[in-house]
Design a protein around this motif. Structure first.
Motif, PDB file in Angstrom:
ATOM      1  N   CYS A 299      -5.687   9.182   1.945  1.00  0.00           N
ATOM      2  CA  CYS A 299      -5.415   7.713   1.733  1.00  0.00           C
ATOM      3  C   CYS A 299      -4.716   6.620   1.021  1.00  0.00           C
ATOM      4  CB  CYS A 299      -7.190   7.923   0.200  1.00  0.00           C
ATOM      5  SG  CYS A 299      -6.726   7.704  -1.642  1.00  0.00           S
ATOM      6  N   PHE A 300      -5.225   5.098   0.649  1.00  0.00           N
ATOM      7  CA  PHE A 300      -4.105   4.777  -0.230  1.00  0.00           C
ATOM      8  C   PHE A 300      -4.248   3.920  -0.892  1.00  0.00           C
ATOM      9  CE2 PHE A 300      -2.961   6.481   5.154  1.00  0.00           C
ATOM     10  CZ  PHE A 300      -1.664   6.157   4.158  1.00  0.00           C
ATOM     11  N   ASP A 301      -3.861   3.564  -1.928  1.00  0.00           N
ATOM     12  CA  ASP A 301      -3.495   1.705  -2.700  1.00  0.00           C
ATOM     13  C   ASP A 301      -2.691   1.525  -2.430  1.00  0.00           C
ATOM     14  OD1 ASP A 301      -0.741   2.421  -3.603  1.00  0.00           O
ATOM     15  OD2 ASP A 301      -0.886   3.488  -5.513  1.00  0.00           O
TER      16      ASP A 301
ATOM     17  N   ILE B 189       0.737  -0.965   0.117  1.00  0.00           N
ATOM     18  CA  ILE B 189      -0.262   0.157   0.100  1.00  0.00           C
ATOM     19  C   ILE B 189       1.076   1.173  -0.335  1.00  0.00           C
ATOM     20  CG2 ILE B 189      -1.952  -0.801   1.366  1.00  0.00           C
ATOM     21  CD1 ILE B 189      -0.966   1.004   3.469  1.00  0.00           C
ATOM     22  N   ASP B 190       0.280   2.515  -0.646  1.00  0.00           N
ATOM     23  CA  ASP B 190       1.102   3.385  -0.388  1.00  0.00           C
ATOM     24  C   ASP B 190       0.196   4.788  -0.277  1.00  0.00           C
ATOM     25  OD1 ASP B 190       4.230   4.708  -1.897  1.00  0.00           O
ATOM     26  OD2 ASP B 190       2.349   6.395  -2.474  1.00  0.00           O
ATOM     27  N   GLY B 191       0.883   5.970  -0.021  1.00  0.00           N
ATOM     28  CA  GLY B 191       0.326   6.763   0.552  1.00  0.00           C
ATOM     29  C   GLY B 191      -0.583   7.471  -0.777  1.00  0.00           C
ATOM     30  N   ARG B 192      -1.729   8.087  -0.909  1.00  0.00           N
ATOM     31  CA  ARG B 192      -1.774   9.015  -2.503  1.00  0.00           C
ATOM     32  C   ARG B 192      -1.406  10.383  -2.229  1.00  0.00           C
ATOM     33  NH1 ARG B 192      -7.242  10.997  -4.083  1.00  0.00           N
ATOM     34  NH2 ARG B 192      -7.050  11.253  -5.911  1.00  0.00           N
ATOM     35  N   GLY B 193      -0.550  11.210  -3.070  1.00  0.00           N
ATOM     36  CA  GLY B 193      -0.382  12.133  -2.798  1.00  0.00           C
ATOM     37  C   GLY B 193       0.239  12.905  -1.188  1.00  0.00           C
ATOM     38  N   PHE B 194       0.942  12.237  -0.939  1.00  0.00           N
ATOM     39  CA  PHE B 194       1.780  12.598   0.218  1.00  0.00           C
ATOM     40  C   PHE B 194       2.604  13.356   0.713  1.00  0.00           C
ATOM     41  CE2 PHE B 194       0.965   9.873   4.462  1.00  0.00           C
ATOM     42  CZ  PHE B 194      -1.127   9.203   3.848  1.00  0.00           C
TER      43      PHE B 194
ATOM     44  N   PHE C 143      -5.933  -0.701   7.390  1.00  0.00           N
ATOM     45  CA  PHE C 143      -4.233   0.323   7.342  1.00  0.00           C
ATOM     46  C   PHE C 143      -5.002   1.453   7.630  1.00  0.00           C
ATOM     47  CE2 PHE C 143      -1.245   2.953   6.644  1.00  0.00           C
ATOM     48  CZ  PHE C 143      -0.274   2.676   7.132  1.00  0.00           C
ATOM     49  N   THR C 144      -6.563   2.336   6.041  1.00  0.00           N
ATOM     50  CA  THR C 144      -6.498   3.359   6.403  1.00  0.00           C
ATOM     51  C   THR C 144      -6.649   3.761   7.669  1.00  0.00           C
ATOM     52  OG1 THR C 144      -6.721   2.841   3.660  1.00  0.00           O
ATOM     53  CG2 THR C 144      -7.151   5.392   5.229  1.00  0.00           C
ATOM     54  N   ALA C 145      -8.382   3.128   7.425  1.00  0.00           N
ATOM     55  CA  ALA C 145      -9.058   3.429   8.823  1.00  0.00           C
ATOM     56  C   ALA C 145      -7.991   3.793  10.320  1.00  0.00           C
ATOM     57  CB  ALA C 145     -10.534   1.895   9.353  1.00  0.00           C
ATOM     58  N   ASN C 146      -6.913   2.935  10.367  1.00  0.00           N
ATOM     59  CA  ASN C 146      -5.952   3.206  11.673  1.00  0.00           C
ATOM     60  C   ASN C 146      -5.532   3.931  11.721  1.00  0.00           C
ATOM     61  OD1 ASN C 146      -6.436   0.400  14.047  1.00  0.00           O
ATOM     62  ND2 ASN C 146      -6.839  -0.081  11.672  1.00  0.00           N
ATOM     63  N   TYR C 147      -4.694   4.214  10.321  1.00  0.00           N
ATOM     64  CA  TYR C 147      -4.275   5.868  10.448  1.00  0.00           C
ATOM     65  C   TYR C 147      -4.693   6.967  11.043  1.00  0.00           C
ATOM     66  CZ  TYR C 147      -0.897   8.295   8.041  1.00  0.00           C
ATOM     67  OH  TYR C 147      -0.075  10.083   8.118  1.00  0.00           O
ATOM     68  N   VAL C 148      -6.190   7.185  10.266  1.00  0.00           N
ATOM     69  CA  VAL C 148      -6.185   7.909  11.186  1.00  0.00           C
ATOM     70  C   VAL C 148      -7.233   8.287  11.906  1.00  0.00           C
ATOM     71  CG1 VAL C 148      -9.170   9.459  10.328  1.00  0.00           C
ATOM     72  CG2 VAL C 148      -7.882   8.377   8.730  1.00  0.00           C
ATOM     73  N   PHE C 149      -7.603   6.499  12.791  1.00  0.00           N
ATOM     74  CA  PHE C 149      -8.509   6.739  14.127  1.00  0.00           C
ATOM     75  C   PHE C 149      -7.157   7.081  15.245  1.00  0.00           C
ATOM     76  CE2 PHE C 149      -9.396   4.241  18.269  1.00  0.00           C
ATOM     77  CZ  PHE C 149     -10.300   3.671  17.717  1.00  0.00           C
TER      78      PHE C 149
ATOM     79  N   SER D 100      -8.585  -5.246  -0.951  1.00  0.00           N
ATOM     80  CA  SER D 100      -8.970  -3.801  -0.034  1.00  0.00           C
ATOM     81  C   SER D 100      -9.664  -3.898   1.857  1.00  0.00           C
ATOM     82  CB  SER D 100     -10.179  -3.868  -1.219  1.00  0.00           C
ATOM     83  OG  SER D 100     -11.388  -5.158  -1.002  1.00  0.00           O
ATOM     84  N   THR D 101      -9.592  -5.280   2.006  1.00  0.00           N
ATOM     85  CA  THR D 101      -9.474  -5.372   2.943  1.00  0.00           C
ATOM     86  C   THR D 101      -8.169  -4.917   3.651  1.00  0.00           C
ATOM     87  OG1 THR D 101     -10.871  -6.578   2.721  1.00  0.00           O
ATOM     88  CG2 THR D 101     -10.396  -7.112   5.020  1.00  0.00           C
ATOM     89  N   ILE D 102      -7.139  -4.938   3.047  1.00  0.00           N
ATOM     90  CA  ILE D 102      -5.733  -4.783   4.590  1.00  0.00           C
ATOM     91  C   ILE D 102      -5.753  -2.518   4.260  1.00  0.00           C
ATOM     92  CG2 ILE D 102      -3.132  -4.646   3.750  1.00  0.00           C
ATOM     93  CD1 ILE D 102      -4.021  -7.799   3.600  1.00  0.00           C
ATOM     94  N   VAL D 103      -6.355  -2.492   2.689  1.00  0.00           N
ATOM     95  CA  VAL D 103      -5.877  -0.850   1.984  1.00  0.00           C
ATOM     96  C   VAL D 103      -6.770  -0.743   2.988  1.00  0.00           C
ATOM     97  CG1 VAL D 103      -5.887   0.228   0.775  1.00  0.00           C
ATOM     98  CG2 VAL D 103      -5.307  -1.090  -0.232  1.00  0.00           C
TER      99      VAL D 103
END
Ligand code: ATP
Ligand code: ATP
Ligand code: MG
Ligand code: MG
Length: 257
Positions: A126-128, A28-33, A104-110, A98-101
């Motif tokens: 968001c991450f791809d 996975i990789d951050g979008r526009g980081f 990951f994203t939900a926990n990054y925000v949480f 999609s489950t892993i992305v």
């Protein structure tokens, strides 16, 4: 239950079962980081809070998805290696990815506030994600070596670049100064001109983060007032070299799992 006349549309879905008996790497990789880290005032080139938040989100992924044997993270990316023998979601590629992305994203925000307490989140990150299959242990090790080498090359360049910029030079001038230099010259420049010994920088910046499973002993008092010890699964974060053989020799169980 009777089938509806619409049910036939299911057959438009395509099969995406991952080949059996191969390592599956989810990256996975951050979008526009580049923009995201600037908008959230990350320290350059490495904000340890940002890297620790990435590691935390990855730990949560590994706590939920047991078939991941190892994780490797650097910058705004994370790779998760899924066991060859895994039958997770019947090895359906898009479901796994999609489950892993999403976890990951939900926990990054949480966990954002825990790691960045003074920086309000300006917009949702968001991450791809993608999955690549590797048929042999050698291919898998080469994949991980490729990512760790990438971490090293980028970090050495970025450390030089930001050190020069922070000395009061424009970004264009810093870029020109580094153009065409090899690693040894960058190391030398950091040391002689700026007094920085690259090898003394934190290993998390130089080597990235390796996440592996471990068990720790947790003591508690049971209902009859007796102290009991139980084993708890945790995800360990280390910053070892994974290019050389030592790491793998000491953890033979990883590739045999
Ligand atoms: P894309 O959407 O194509 O991935 P991007 O802007 O995310 O574009 P990357 O190549 O993924 O580009 O680079 C990630 C960017 O995020 C780099 O500029 C890197 O310096 C920055 N970055 C990531 N993590 C940190 C961190 N912990 N501290 C400072 N900067 C970071
Ligand atoms: P999977 O991980 O396989 O998708 P799941 O538990 O998410 O498992 P689904 O088939 O996706 O299963 O079903 C979604 C479930 O969530 C159903 O039980 C549905 O009733 C419930 N649900 C979804 N949205 C709502 C809602 N707005 N209010 C109440 N229940 C809801
Ligand atoms: Mg990115
Ligand atoms: Mg990236």
């Amino acid at each position: 239950m009777a089938k509806s006349k619409y049910e036939y549309v299911k057959f438009f879905e395509k099969e995406d079962t991952l080949l059996k008996n191969t390592w599956a790497v989810v990256r996975i990789d951050g979008r526009g980081f580049h923009k995201f880290t600037a908008a959230h005032c990350f320290e350059k080139p490495n904000d340890p809070r940002g890297l620790s938040l990435m590691n935390r989100a990855a730990q949560e992924v590994m706590l939920q998805i047991h078939d991941i044997i190892i994780g490797y993270g650097e910058s705004d990316e994370f790779s998760f290696v899924i066991s060859k023998k895994s039958t997770l979601y019947n090895r359906r590629e898009s479901k796994i990815c999609s489950t892993i992305v999403s976890i990951f994203t939900a926990n990054y925000v949480f966990y954002w506030n825990e790691y960045m307490p003074d920086v309000p989140l300006q917009y949702p990150p968001c991450f791809d994600g993608r999955i690549v299959l590797y048929p042999s242990d050698e291919n898998l090790r080469d994949y991980l070596s490729w990512r760790q080498a990438d971490c090293h090359i980028n970090n050495l360049y970025n450390t030089c670049f930001w050190t020069i910029v922070q000395s009061g030079v424009t970004e264009t001038e810093a870029e020109a100064k580094l153009r065409g230099t090899v690693s040894a010259q960058k190391n030398e420049m950091l040391f002689t001109e700026y007094g920085i010994n690259y090898s003394n920088l934190p290993a998390m910046y130089r080597r990235g983060s390796v996440l592996i499973r471990d068990k720790i002993e947790v003591k508690s008092i049971n209902t009859s007032g007796k102290e009991v010890t139980r084993q708890k699964s945790t995800i360990l974060i280390i910053h070892d070299d994974i290019i050389g053989s030592k790491f793998w020799k000491e953890r033979k169980h990883l590739l045999s799992s």
